[in-house]
Scaffold this motif. Sequence first.
Motif, short mmCIF file in Angstrom:
data_model
loop_
_atom_site.label_atom_id
_atom_site.label_comp_id
_atom_site.label_asym_id
_atom_site.label_seq_id
_atom_site.Cartn_x
_atom_site.Cartn_y
_atom_site.Cartn_z
N ASN A 316 34.32 -28.17 15.13
CA ASN A 316 34.81 -29.15 14.81
C ASN A 316 36.37 -29.29 14.83
N TYR A 317 36.99 -27.61 15.66
CA TYR A 317 38.02 -27.44 15.67
C TYR A 317 38.68 -27.28 17.61
N MET A 318 37.64 -27.99 18.28
CA MET A 318 37.52 -28.05 19.81
C MET A 318 38.00 -29.39 19.52
N ASP A 319 38.52 -30.13 21.57
CA ASP A 319 38.50 -31.00 22.05
C ASP A 319 37.89 -31.80 21.53
N PRO A 320 37.63 -32.93 21.00
CA PRO A 320 36.57 -34.12 21.17
C PRO A 320 36.13 -34.16 22.02
N GLU A 321 36.87 -33.93 23.35
CA GLU A 321 36.21 -34.72 24.76
C GLU A 321 35.50 -33.95 24.93
N THR A 322 35.74 -32.52 25.01
CA THR A 322 34.97 -31.49 25.64
C THR A 322 33.74 -31.63 24.32
N VAL A 323 33.57 -31.41 23.59
CA VAL A 323 32.16 -31.10 22.86
C VAL A 323 31.76 -32.97 23.15
N GLU A 324 31.90 -33.63 23.17
CA GLU A 324 30.58 -35.09 23.84
C GLU A 324 30.40 -35.28 24.87
N ASP A 325 31.16 -33.69 25.88
CA ASP A 325 31.12 -34.03 27.27
C ASP A 325 29.42 -33.36 27.78
N PRO A 326 29.16 -34.05 28.22
CA PRO A 326 27.59 -34.48 28.83
C PRO A 326 27.33 -32.69 29.70
N VAL A 327 28.28 -32.18 30.51
CA VAL A 327 28.16 -31.30 31.48
C VAL A 327 28.01 -30.42 30.67
N ALA A 328 28.74 -30.50 29.59
CA ALA A 328 28.86 -28.38 28.52
C ALA A 328 27.92 -29.44 27.91
N TYR A 329 27.92 -29.77 27.20
CA TYR A 329 26.95 -29.95 26.28
C TYR A 329 26.37 -30.71 25.85
N PRO A 330 24.41 -30.37 27.12
CA PRO A 330 23.74 -31.71 27.27
C PRO A 330 22.08 -32.16 26.08
N SER A 331 22.14 -33.24 26.29
CA SER A 331 21.54 -33.77 25.13
C SER A 331 19.91 -32.69 25.54
N ASP A 332 19.16 -33.05 24.26
CA ASP A 332 18.16 -31.91 23.63
C ASP A 332 17.58 -32.75 24.91
N GLU A 333 17.31 -34.31 25.20
CA GLU A 333 16.27 -34.58 26.12
C GLU A 333 16.73 -33.36 27.82
N ALA A 334 17.73 -33.81 27.58
CA ALA A 334 18.45 -33.22 29.56
C ALA A 334 17.93 -32.07 29.49
N LEU A 335 18.13 -30.60 28.36
CA LEU A 335 17.79 -29.37 28.27
C LEU A 335 16.09 -29.04 28.02
N ALA A 336 14.88 -30.56 28.53
CA ALA A 336 13.79 -29.63 27.88
C ALA A 336 13.38 -29.00 29.19
N ASN A 337 13.59 -29.16 30.20
CA ASN A 337 13.12 -28.65 31.77
C ASN A 337 14.23 -27.20 31.46
N GLY A 338 15.05 -26.70 31.17
CA GLY A 338 15.87 -25.93 31.13
C GLY A 338 14.53 -23.64 30.94
N THR A 339 15.22 -23.42 31.54
CA THR A 339 14.52 -21.89 31.39
C THR A 339 14.95 -20.84 31.37
N SER A 340 15.08 -19.89 30.86
CA SER A 340 15.80 -19.01 30.72
C SER A 340 15.79 -17.87 31.61
N TYR A 341 15.92 -16.54 31.58
CA TYR A 341 15.75 -15.88 33.22
C TYR A 341 15.42 -14.61 32.26
N ASP A 342 13.51 -14.35 32.50
CA ASP A 342 13.31 -13.08 31.63
C ASP A 342 13.76 -11.95 32.26
N TYR A 343 13.96 -10.20 31.44
CA TYR A 343 14.07 -8.74 32.56
C TYR A 343 12.80 -8.92 32.91
N LEU A 344 12.89 -8.71 34.14
CA LEU A 344 12.04 -8.15 35.30
C LEU A 344 12.21 -6.76 35.08
N PRO A 345 10.89 -5.85 35.78
CA PRO A 345 10.40 -4.86 35.69
C PRO A 345 11.89 -4.24 37.57
#
Lengths: 362, 272
Positions: A316-345
């Motif tokens: 709510n306090y941010m520059d609206p341009e930043t919030v709508e920027d698809p690079v910083a805030y990709p759509s859920d669809e774009a994020l579907a194939n994202g995976t996080s790194y797990d802890y490895l031994p």
Amino acid sequence: MKKVFALILAAAMTAMVLSGCGGQEAVQSSNGKTTLNVYNWGQYIADGSDDSLDIIAAFEEKYPHIDINYSTFDSNEIMYSKLSNGGITVDVIFPSDYMVARLIEEGMLLEINYDNIPNYQYIDEEFRNTAYDPENRYSVPYTWGTVGIIYNSNYVDEEDVTGWELLWNEKYNDKILMFDNSRDAFGIAALLQGYDINTTDEAELVACAEALAEQKPYVQQYVMDQIYDLMENEEAWIAPYYAGDYAIMAEENEALEFYLPQEQGFNLFIDAMCIPTCCQEKEAAELFINFLCDPEIAAANMDWVGYGVPLSEAKNYMDPETVEDPVAYPSDEALANGTSYDYLPPEITRHVESLFMKVRIS
Amino acid sequence: MKKNNSILLSTPYILWMVAFTLIPLGVVGYYALTDPDTGVFTWSNIRELGTYLPVFGQSIMYSLVSALICLILGYPVAYYIAHRGAVMQKILYMLVMLPMCMSFLLRTLAWVGLLQDTGIINNLLAAVGLPRLQLIRTPAAVVLGMVYNYLPYMILPLYSTIVKIDHRLIEAAEDLGCTPAETFRKVTLPLSMPGILSGLTMVFVPAVSTFYISQKLGGADTVLIGDVIERLYKQGNNANLGAALSLLLMILVFVCTGIMNRLGGDEEAVVV
């Protein structure tokens, strides 16, 4: 004479031993202020440049009894080495998800007293009870983001920008940069070949190392924070990096573009704030973490940092341009194939590091 | 009494050596022979050294070439300075030292700014319509960086040796019918041998263990042993293998300087 010599030697040794494991008392500066040691990634907090809010100055203004001693690291691994070698005092660190898990596993983090962090209420539900800290005891999310490819549209043909294979394209020989840390480098090599980024399979790891060795002739340099200068000055044209940092670079050079390989997959990460066991000023550290979770402060901070903010209230306090920027805030669809790194031994981590080293010296 | 005094005077240095050289060396040895995870005795770090032999070879080659180029560039300069008047000598000596007043890191970074593809030299070339050159990230750039940074370490010992050569010996050679070239070859050069050897050593030793120059001026291929050690400590969190490599590097440096001194010794023997 010999006795005198022995005495001096003994005194010197004692002094050394004392200073070796002592020196852990809280440092009170002469003016009675508390010194808070913050250890963060480079370019990862708004510093007052480009009309941003200087977060550290704002904190010191609000809490005049605390002095912040701020230092930076290039990668999770460097930070881990510093902490595990000991002998330093750090009060707040900003590790990524998989590193939080490793630090918890190895008993290197203190439990956070969330009563001192009322602003935790603003943290979105999806960033609580994460895989790396399932019970929310050790970490408060700072940012989230993706890893993609930054390229210079003046030199790189759009039709070549199809996925991670761009980093293996001979056409851009000597203009390609690569991550100088084994986790991100192997992650990309795994994605290129369709493996899981958390693979621990020996054959797949070796195949990743071979892919990186194939790429090496086209790589200009293996870098971390130096990427800013190299990409902004067009010394290099293609680099994999964190999406949030793209915003800072694009401000300096408008030809820079960001590409997220949605089909092949990519790393989706959360960076968190934690308190390591060598912390001396836990309450001040919690005060600082709370300050960064204040929606208005977080908004001002993330407007400059460019990474995703894990508290929707801040938007709510941010520059609206930043919030709508698809690079910083990709759509859920774009994020579907994202995976996080797990802890490895640790033995896998060490093995991957040694495979990476062999690529580098081959 | 005299003997006691000398011990007393050297005590601070001995203590310094023990505290900051001998004990740390012991720690390096300890790390090299223990396992990173369990801390028990192991040969595995030492066994792994074989992988890194080509890197050692590359580091030694680069530093030898740099030391030789320093000698070729530095000898005439030292000779020239040594044959000026007393005041001029002091000024020139100062000028040789001058670059060392600035941080070594900054000087190397300045070369990056000059040599890179979008750097000053290439931008000038492009401005006058000439093609851009591949200057940075080449072996030559690394050698350039080493020579540039370590040249004073060659000139200074050479100068102090050459300036002490007894001029009467040169006059004698000339009186006895030597041409200037023969005088140089038979008198000046052998007499400046100690300076040449200490100059070579003083360039070779820091060059062989450097890591910053190769990272900034070299490409992905120019990985030197200093880079590997730095990486093992920082990124790799494997101080044990790093210690083993440091130990091997130390031994190699001792052997190399030993060989150099030995060669010098023989030549001196021949001359005498």
